[in-house]
Design an enzyme around this catalytic site. Structure first.
Site, PDB file in Angstrom:
ATOM      1  N   ASP A 140       0.845  -1.188   0.000  1.00  0.00           N
ATOM      2  CA  ASP A 140       0.000   0.000   0.000  1.00  0.00           C
ATOM      3  C   ASP A 140       0.886   1.244   0.000  1.00  0.00           C
ATOM      4  O   ASP A 140       1.937   1.250  -0.635  1.00  0.00           O
ATOM      5  CB  ASP A 140      -0.928  -0.044   1.224  1.00  0.00           C
ATOM      6  CG  ASP A 140      -2.278   0.603   0.962  1.00  0.00           C
ATOM      7  OD1 ASP A 140      -2.320   1.820   0.711  1.00  0.00           O
ATOM      8  OD2 ASP A 140      -3.306  -0.106   1.004  1.00  0.00           O
ATOM      9  N   HIS A 221      -3.753   5.991   3.283  1.00  0.00           N
ATOM     10  CA  HIS A 221      -4.439   4.776   2.846  1.00  0.00           C
ATOM     11  C   HIS A 221      -3.792   3.519   3.440  1.00  0.00           C
ATOM     12  O   HIS A 221      -4.482   2.614   3.937  1.00  0.00           O
ATOM     13  CB  HIS A 221      -4.427   4.727   1.318  1.00  0.00           C
ATOM     14  CG  HIS A 221      -5.307   3.703   0.696  1.00  0.00           C
ATOM     15  ND1 HIS A 221      -4.918   2.393   0.530  1.00  0.00           N
ATOM     16  CD2 HIS A 221      -6.550   3.790   0.164  1.00  0.00           C
ATOM     17  CE1 HIS A 221      -5.893   1.715  -0.070  1.00  0.00           C
ATOM     18  NE2 HIS A 221      -6.892   2.542  -0.307  1.00  0.00           N
ATOM     19  N   SER A 554     -11.198  -0.944  -0.824  1.00  0.00           N
ATOM     20  CA  SER A 554      -9.909  -0.908  -0.124  1.00  0.00           C
ATOM     21  C   SER A 554     -10.078  -1.193   1.358  1.00  0.00           C
ATOM     22  O   SER A 554      -9.182  -1.750   2.006  1.00  0.00           O
ATOM     23  CB  SER A 554      -9.256   0.468  -0.273  1.00  0.00           C
ATOM     24  OG  SER A 554      -8.606   0.610  -1.502  1.00  0.00           O
TER      25      SER A 554
END
Length: 779
Positions: A140, A221, A554
């Protein structure tokens, strides 16, 4: 086939070179371009004179300065920046099996563990010791290591099998790792090969003014997904008062290893992703989480998809890979990450919401959602305006510099959803002098609502409510409104609901394999956040928050990642396919009203194209009764069945293969779901047969009986044998499912399918597999 593959890929390369020049190019004096390619090499062909594959590659194929990554675990070969002439020359070498053009990918962007059926000191959490000593690798945007979610308090020593490192870089040292965060690496060479002038503030495609060239997370994220999968219990957690309580990941004691492959505002390149897969498996991870995908509406063949290739290499070595289905729903065939060895996860809601009400001047109250936490409007009514009635698209979407301050100053502004980020629209309104915003969904988003931490009083409403507000403005001489923010509400019904944005089936590559596999919580999920950016991600948002609330597949993917870690801890001998099977066959298809799950975009009942096998239910997955296992040779036979030749398959599998003399059928892969595809020109009756094998992982002496969910008129589904009898000596049994369709009476729904199920039950366990019947010619 090998020659054809090389010629096809070279033609594909030349077409893209002259007609579709990607961002990842830089001009050179010969008017050619330098691009990054990933070269798949037959490692067994290495001449013995070279001490390593790197020496062979750098001597025979490319200069050392051109080579970005050397792959030797999940993939064999290298990535390099080369000219067209060099690429053509390399492709002619008999040891080079394929060349894959590097491309940019995008991210698929607290209460949820309880919603999945996890309870303290009992069930899967207890039996797996909360995932202790299982190692999760997260590909990520990196991690913010100081967060309480990554504390190593009361954790034992790092597992001795761990071979990874904590890589130093900008604002990140080995001291940032601990017994929880046991490894951290970053992969930037693919980005840097994209070019960038000195003094521009850009390292390749990486903007160093907003990024850290290290595992530190500048985007948020990665921190969010890592803590969703494996965050420790954190008390007094919230996002500015929203979702307050105890935050924790699905596998709170699992160890984390982060592999930064995505960079703020510039995506993730395949060459770096493949390098991270290669390194993670070599380091010793047990589970990999990757919330990254194409998102371009094109399904890439497995042999040209480094995520599929890297995941196969991981799975073949016993590493479970969880991936996101993408956020391009509710359109059909919008799911991404379609390889059958990947577990593809869609998104659903949980029973918690953040309601906000739009109150119109005529007294009507319209329901919306918001995570706005600033100064409220206190019930004051303000003039209401819809700039989009002018018919100018940029104005209706509230694009940058599109709003006339004279029109919106001191008013609540309606903005249509689409094109620019939702939170950016609010900032545009604020800059133009607006006091608030109502963000209206379009028809494509339907009634699917996602909360945002807006910078001004704002809320999102569904398509119908948006039309109501616009109609009110048109019919009123002095339209007014206010917005009332109601904080956090739990016990919402119905839940789960399939999120409108969640990627849907059927698969755009092989519809015989149902995708997504299942759904998990992915709407308004609270998890840890970075200090590098505010909750909206906007440059002007300077707020610092320990936690943020995000939505997307996600967010759903790491729930399944954490679930896999728990199951791996409880059942260390289970294969990745067995773990997926346990999740799929125990997933539920009803909501908390005990009614069929609905689709957020339409309000109607959802189908297996929306949710796969159903919603993750960890209360049952620990003890599924039966599992559908899949071996590496099964996957090879599947690749043979879809007309891949041995050399093409070797691009994926790393080792030479021989396809069976009798071509297998793709639908006979031992998957926990069944898709019966009949020709679109079907006339009269036609039958399809499917062979499946189940392994008993419950009590040794068990008898399972088959139950078919009644198919609609025009279909007949039968199972032989109807009973499966297991004993100490009989642990695996096969059965045959026959689906017969009659074109005269077959009626498909709006998605082009008809849906049923096969369940095996021994009185305690119910092992359910979805059945999809459709009329579609092979793609």
């Amino acid at each position: 086939m090998a020659a054809f593959l090389c010629k096809s890929i070279l033609s594909f390369f030349l077409f893209n070179l002259f007609f579709n020049l990607p961002l990842k190019t830089r001009a050179i004096s010969t008017n050619q371009v330098i691009k990054t390619f990933i070269f798949r090499v037959d490692e067994h062909s290495k001449p013995s004179i070279f001490p390593s594959h790197y020496h062979w590659y750098s001597s025979s194929f490319a200069d050392p300065v051109q080579i970005l990554h050397v792959y030797d675990t999940v993939f064999h070969g290298f990535s390099a920046t080369v000219s067209p002439d060099q690429a053509a020359s390399i492709l002619q070498h008999p040891s080079v099996l394929a060349a894959i053009e590097d491309r940019r990918r995008q991210l698929h962007t607290t209460r949820s563990p309880q919603f999945l059926g996890l309870r303290n000191k009992r069930g899967l959490w207890s039996d797996s010791n909360y995932g202790s000593d299982v190692i999760i690798g997260v590909l990520d945007t990196g991690i913010w290591p100081e967060r309480r979610s990554f504390s190593d308090r009361h954790l034992g020593p790092v597992p001795t099998r761990w071979k990874g490192v904590c890589e130093s870089g900008i604002q990140f040292t080995s001291a940032h790792c601990n017994r929880k965060l046991i490894g951290a690496r970053f992969f930037a060479r693919g980005h840097e090969a994209a070019g960038g002038s000195a003094g521009s503030g850009v390292i390749g495609a990486i903007n160093r003014t907003v990024e850290f060239r290290s595992p530190r997370d500048a985007d948020g994220h990665g921190t969010h997904t890592a803590s969703t999968a494996a965050g420790r219990h954190v008390f007094e957690a919230s996002m500015e008062g929203y979702a307050s309580g105890v935050a924790k990941g699905v596998a709170p004691k699992a160890r984390l290893a982060v592999y930064k492959v995505c960079w703020k505002s510039s995506g993730c390149f395949d060459s770096d992703i493949l390098a991270a897969f290669d390194r993670a498996v070599a380091d010793g991870v047990d589970v990999i989480s990757i919330s990254i995908g194409g998102g371009d509406g094109v399904s890439t063949p497995y042999y040209l998809d480094p995520i599929a290739i890297g995941a196969y290499g991981a799975s073949s070595k016993g590493v479970f890979v969880s991936s996101s289905a993408g956020n391009d729903g509710p359109s059909v065939m919008s799911a991404t990450n379609l390889a059958p060895w990947l577990t593809t996860v869609g998104a659903g809601t949980i029973d918690r919401d953040f309601p906000a009400d739009v109150i119109l001047g005529d007294g009507r109250k319209l329901a919306g959602v918001s995570l706005y936490s600033g100064k409220s409007l206190n019930g004051q009514m303000f003039p209401l305006v819809y700039p989009g009635k002018s018919g100018i698209l940029s104005v209706s979407l509230c694009m940058e510099n599109s709003l006339d301050p004279k029109l919106v100053k001191g008013k609540i502004v309606i903005c249509d959803r689409g094109s620019n980020p939702r939170v950016s629209k609010g900032l545009v309104v604020k800059k133009a002098g607006g006091v608030g915003m109502i963000l209206a969904n379009g028809v494509s988003n339907g009634e699917g609502l996602v909360g945002d931490a807006h910078l001004l009083p704002a809320c999102t409403v569904g398509s119908d409510e948006g039309d109501t507000v616009k109609s009110y403005i048109s019919s009123s001489a002095l339209p007014t409104a206010t917005i009332n923010f109601r904080g956090t509400v739990v016990g919402i019904k119905p839940a789960p609901v399939v999120a409108s944005f969640s990627g849907r089936g059927p698969s755009g590559l092989n519809p015989q394999i149902l995708k997504p596999d299942l759904i998990a919580p992915g709407v308004n999920i609270l998890a840890a956040w970075t200090d590098a950016v505010g909750p909206t991600g906007l440059d002007s948002d300077i707020r610092k928050m320990e936690f943020n609330i995000l939505s997307g597949t996600s967010m759903a993917c790491p729930h399944v990642t954490g679930a896999a870690a728990l199951l791996k801890s409880a059942h260390p001998d289970w294969s990745p396919a067995a773990i997926r099977s346990a999740m799929m066959t125990t997933a539920h298809i009803s909501d908390n009203r005990l009614q069929p799950m609905t689709d957020e975009s339409t309000g109607k009942s959802s189908t297996a194209y929306d949710f796969g096998a159903g919603h993750l239910n960890l209360e049952l997955a620990m003890d599924p009764g039966l599992i559908y296992d899949i071996t590496n040779s099964d996957y090879v036979n599947f690749l043979c069945s879809i007309a891949y030749g041995p050399k093409t398959i070797q691009v994926i599998t790393r080792t030479p293969v021989n396809c069976p003399a009798r071509k297998p059928l793709p639908e006979n892969l031992n998957y926990p779901s069944i898709t019966a595809m009949f020709s679109s020109s079907l006339f009269g009756k036609s039958s399809k047969t499917f062979i499946r094998t189940v392994t008993n992982v419950g009590p040794a002496n068990s008898t399972y009986k088959a139950n078919i969910e009644s198919p609609p008129q025009g279909l007949l589904v039968t199972v032989k044998p109807a009973n499966l009898v297991f004993s100490d000596s009989v642990k695996k049994l096969s059965f045959v499912v026959t689906v017969t369709a009659d074109s005269k009476n077959l009626v498909l729904d709006d998605t082009g399918g008809v849906f049923g199920s096969l369940s095996w039950s021994d009185g305690k366990h119910v092992v359910r597999s979805p059945i999809v019947i459709t009329q579609m010619d092979p793609l």
